[in-house]
Design a protein around this motif. Structure first.
Motif, PDB file in Angstrom:
ATOM      1  N   PRO A 104      43.805  40.214  49.773  1.00  0.00           N
ATOM      2  CA  PRO A 104      43.379  41.267  48.839  1.00  0.00           C
ATOM      3  C   PRO A 104      44.583  41.863  48.097  1.00  0.00           C
ATOM      4  O   PRO A 104      45.691  41.948  48.643  1.00  0.00           O
ATOM      5  CB  PRO A 104      42.730  42.312  49.748  1.00  0.00           C
ATOM      6  CG  PRO A 104      42.393  41.572  51.000  1.00  0.00           C
ATOM      7  CD  PRO A 104      43.431  40.523  51.164  1.00  0.00           C
ATOM      8  N   CYS A 105      44.358  42.275  46.856  1.00  0.00           N
ATOM      9  CA  CYS A 105      45.436  42.890  46.081  1.00  0.00           C
ATOM     10  C   CYS A 105      44.838  43.830  45.053  1.00  0.00           C
ATOM     11  O   CYS A 105      43.620  43.875  44.859  1.00  0.00           O
ATOM     12  CB  CYS A 105      46.298  41.824  45.394  1.00  0.00           C
ATOM     13  SG  CYS A 105      45.420  40.826  44.174  1.00  0.00           S
ATOM     14  N   GLY A 106      45.708  44.567  44.367  1.00  0.00           N
ATOM     15  CA  GLY A 106      45.253  45.490  43.329  1.00  0.00           C
ATOM     16  C   GLY A 106      44.814  44.753  42.075  1.00  0.00           C
ATOM     17  O   GLY A 106      44.883  43.526  41.980  1.00  0.00           O
ATOM     18  N   ARG A 107      44.386  45.530  41.103  1.00  0.00           N
ATOM     19  CA  ARG A 107      43.854  44.948  39.867  1.00  0.00           C
ATOM     20  C   ARG A 107      44.914  44.137  39.127  1.00  0.00           C
ATOM     21  O   ARG A 107      44.627  43.094  38.544  1.00  0.00           O
ATOM     22  CB  ARG A 107      43.314  46.050  38.968  1.00  0.00           C
ATOM     23  CG  ARG A 107      42.752  45.520  37.657  1.00  0.00           C
ATOM     24  CD  ARG A 107      42.168  46.632  36.817  1.00  0.00           C
ATOM     25  NE  ARG A 107      41.682  46.118  35.540  1.00  0.00           N
ATOM     26  CZ  ARG A 107      41.096  46.861  34.606  1.00  0.00           C
ATOM     27  NH1 ARG A 107      40.924  48.167  34.825  1.00  0.00           N
ATOM     28  NH2 ARG A 107      40.689  46.323  33.485  1.00  0.00           N
ATOM     29  N   THR A 108      46.185  44.613  39.125  1.00  0.00           N
ATOM     30  CA  THR A 108      47.280  43.922  38.430  1.00  0.00           C
ATOM     31  C   THR A 108      48.405  43.688  39.437  1.00  0.00           C
ATOM     32  O   THR A 108      49.282  44.550  39.598  1.00  0.00           O
ATOM     33  CB  THR A 108      47.785  44.743  37.230  1.00  0.00           C
ATOM     34  OG1 THR A 108      46.680  45.060  36.379  1.00  0.00           O
ATOM     35  CG2 THR A 108      48.818  43.970  36.439  1.00  0.00           C
ATOM     36  N   ALA A 152      56.107  44.510  41.381  1.00  0.00           N
ATOM     37  CA  ALA A 152      55.043  44.022  42.249  1.00  0.00           C
ATOM     38  C   ALA A 152      53.948  45.071  42.369  1.00  0.00           C
ATOM     39  O   ALA A 152      54.228  46.241  42.654  1.00  0.00           O
ATOM     40  CB  ALA A 152      55.609  43.695  43.633  1.00  0.00           C
ATOM     41  N   GLY A 153      52.711  44.649  42.146  1.00  0.00           N
ATOM     42  CA  GLY A 153      51.583  45.552  42.298  1.00  0.00           C
ATOM     43  C   GLY A 153      51.120  45.645  43.741  1.00  0.00           C
ATOM     44  O   GLY A 153      51.678  44.992  44.646  1.00  0.00           O
ATOM     45  N   HIS A 154      50.085  46.425  43.971  1.00  0.00           N
ATOM     46  CA  HIS A 154      49.577  46.648  45.326  1.00  0.00           C
ATOM     47  C   HIS A 154      49.083  45.330  45.947  1.00  0.00           C
ATOM     48  O   HIS A 154      48.291  44.609  45.360  1.00  0.00           O
ATOM     49  CB  HIS A 154      48.422  47.648  45.292  1.00  0.00           C
ATOM     50  CG  HIS A 154      47.756  47.836  46.620  1.00  0.00           C
ATOM     51  ND1 HIS A 154      48.371  48.472  47.677  1.00  0.00           N
ATOM     52  CD2 HIS A 154      46.526  47.431  47.074  1.00  0.00           C
ATOM     53  CE1 HIS A 154      47.558  48.463  48.717  1.00  0.00           C
ATOM     54  NE2 HIS A 154      46.432  47.849  48.375  1.00  0.00           N
ATOM     55  N   GLY A 155      49.608  45.023  47.118  1.00  0.00           N
ATOM     56  CA  GLY A 155      49.136  43.870  47.887  1.00  0.00           C
ATOM     57  C   GLY A 155      49.615  42.522  47.383  1.00  0.00           C
ATOM     58  O   GLY A 155      49.098  41.484  47.812  1.00  0.00           O
ATOM     59  N   LEU A 156      50.595  42.495  46.466  1.00  0.00           N
ATOM     60  CA  LEU A 156      51.060  41.212  45.922  1.00  0.00           C
ATOM     61  C   LEU A 156      51.565  40.291  47.029  1.00  0.00           C
ATOM     62  O   LEU A 156      52.363  40.690  47.876  1.00  0.00           O
ATOM     63  CB  LEU A 156      52.187  41.442  44.905  1.00  0.00           C
ATOM     64  CG  LEU A 156      52.892  40.167  44.416  1.00  0.00           C
ATOM     65  CD1 LEU A 156      51.946  39.310  43.585  1.00  0.00           C
ATOM     66  CD2 LEU A 156      54.143  40.516  43.617  1.00  0.00           C
TER      67      LEU A 156
END
Length: 532
Positions: free
Chosen positions: A320-324, A384-388
């Motif tokens: 799972p990761c963020g939108r971007t 780096a975005g959330h959860g990359l």
């Protein structure tokens, strides 16, 4: 000329080929084919003198020019032009001539005469080596392989991996060798360069052994085919061109199947009769002889071809990761006075698909290395975005630790997996038994590709950076990779010369380098893929 007598090759305890006998002389243009991991690269290394056979001998007459899949040049400070000219020793002569010209212009009279005499000797040596005609020949080869003067005047260390490989190909073609050994020579070439190479090799008068998955090149160039059958550990020699080879090989396989079926039928009848006769003590000897006849019938047969194994590639559901998950702002890179690209920005959304296009040397690989955190930009930053969770496939496999084993590379990619889980994944990528304990450095290009892809599979990445992922793959393995791209649910940033890979990706956007312009993908860009 190259002559192989009784050659046996092994990878650890695994037999690759035994009792191979052949000779390649002037005018013989051989296509060496077989599935990935069959031993094609190992064989060419041995023929080039960079390895030793487990048994048998290889003799070489004349000069041999060898292009490996992943050529490594020790001195990256040398200019690309000098690297090409070094194939005939002209680079050193030209350097000394230039130094002597400087001395002639600056020294006092009594020393100038000695310098002029030395220059005359050097000039005679230069002319004996081909002189200005040889320089012109090298320039023509380089231009035909999309190596313009601005690239040739750069140190090798500033060039992309694809440019360095084309420099090595130019060097080998310019060398004037009696026999050429070319391992996947069309990798990193654009469509025009591939067409030129086909024409060049088609009229090559020396000996040639070429490993290639480019069917058009094989059809146009080769007049013999050597098929390395991994299932039988045998090298089958066909003294015909590509199309007739395909027909002859299919005929051979039908013959093997027919002979085995007939022999098995006869052996079955003999064994049944032997079983009946064993019931009578007086006929025990006759029964034993009949059983031996049945065994002899089967032992003398060639094995029917088994279907070549293909790596099973399936990317798991990404983490799972963020939108971007990843963005880049104002990236630029310069090597010395060469500006690669400037002020490149992009944002990669979850699950998006982007293809990066640009001419060779425009910075496509450099951009991926920046996004992967391997190379630092001169300006700008990658955020780096959330959860990359990144997965990077490098075209030259530099993400693999060649000093460590296949198994150790996989453990590093996913420390949480058990040894059994890691070996299960490796097995699906055709690394089984002792193969898992081989150092990554001894793998062929195709095997390194499979290992690098296997590390991506276990990484759980939600953003994949893929730099020429279909290079070095046989057609069946390539289809597996393309199918995996279609099914993958995470984001992908792709660099490739393979139109099929772009079509499988079905990209939403395109990034054009060196300007960094973005656009929505449309079929019109497909023509740029093979030119890039």
């Amino acid at each position: 000329m190259i002559t192989a007598t009784g050659v046996e090759l092994r990878a650890g305890s695994r037999l690759l080929v035994e009792n191979a006998n052949f000779r390649v002389g002037p005018g013989q243009r051989v296509g060496l084919v077989g599935r990935n991991g069959a031993g094609k690269t190992t064989l060419t290394k041995v023929l080039a003198g960079e390895g030793q056979p487990a048994a048998g001998t290889v003799s070489r007459g004349g000069q041999v020019g060898y292009l490996p899949q992943d050529p490594r040049t020790a001195d990256l400070s040398i200019l690309a032009r000098d690297r090409v000219l070094s194939a005939r020793g002209l680079d050193d002569i030209i350097r000394r001539m230039r130094e002597t010209e400087g001395e002639m212009a600056s020294v006092i009279d009594e020393t100038r005469d000695a310098a002029m005499e030395r220059y005359s000797r050097l000039e005679a040596e230069f002319v004996a080596g081909g002189g200005y005609a040889a320089e012109s020949e090298a320039a023509t080869i380089c231009a035909s392989l999309a190596l313009p003067d601005r690239v040739l005047e750069q140190p090798l260390g500033t060039l992309s991996g694809g440019q360095r490989r084309r420099v090595e190909l130019a060097r080998i073609l310019f060398s004037g060798s009696d026999t050429l050994l070319l391992d996947e020579p069309t990798n990193h070439l654009d469509a025009d360069s591939i067409a030129w190479l086909r024409d060049f090799l088609k009229v090559w008068s020396g000996g040639l052994i070429v490993i290639s998955h480019d069917v058009e090149l094989l059809e146009a160039v080769v007049n013999q085919v050597y098929h390395l059958d991994a299932n039988r550990s045998a090298l089958d020699v066909y003294n015909v061109g590509w199309k007739k080879y395909l027909e002859a090989r299919e005929t051979d396989e039908k013959r093997r199947r027919r002979e085995r079926q007939n022999a098995e039928k006869k052996a079955s009848v003999l064994m049944a009769q032997a079983d009946k006769m064993r019931a009578k003590a007086t006929k025990a000897t006759a029964a034993q002889n009949m059983a031996k006849r049945a065994e002899k019938l089967l032992s003398g047969l060639e094995e029917s071809r088994k279907a070549d194994k293909v790596a099973k590639l399936r990317f798991p559901t990404p983490a799972p990761c963020g939108r971007t998950p990843i963005t880049a702002e104002g990236l630029s890179k310069t090597y010395g006075s060469l500006e690669v690209f400037t002020d490149v920005s992009l944002a990669i959304d979850r699950g998006s698909r982007v293809v990066v296009l640009g001419l060779n040397g425009a910075g496509k690989t450099t951009l991926l290395r920046m996004l992967g955190g391997i190379e630092k930009p001169d300006t700008g930053e990658v955020v780096a975005g959330h959860g990359l969770r990144l997965g990077y496939y490098a075209q030259e496999h530099e993400t693999l630790d060649t000093s460590r084993t296949v198994l150790e590379n996989m453990r590093s990619a996913s420390p949480d997996l058990t040894d059994t889980q890691v070996r299960t994944v490796l097995g699906s990528f055709l690394f089984s038994g002792d193969d898992a304990d081989k150092p990554a450095g001894v793998l062929s290009g195709g095997e390194k590709t499979r290992l690098a892809l296997a590390t991506l599979v276990v990484s759980g990445a939600n953003v994949l950076l893929l730099d020429e992922p279909t290079n070095n793959l046989d057609p069946a393995s390539r289809e597996e990779v393309l199918d995996a791209l279609r099914r993958y649910e995470g984001a992908i940033i792709l660099v490739t010369h393979d139109e099929g890979a772009v079509e499988a990706l079905n990209p939403e956007r395109v990034v054009l380098l060196p300007d960094g312009e973005e656009d929505l993908w449309n079929k019109g860009y497909l023509d740029l893929v093979t030119l890039a």
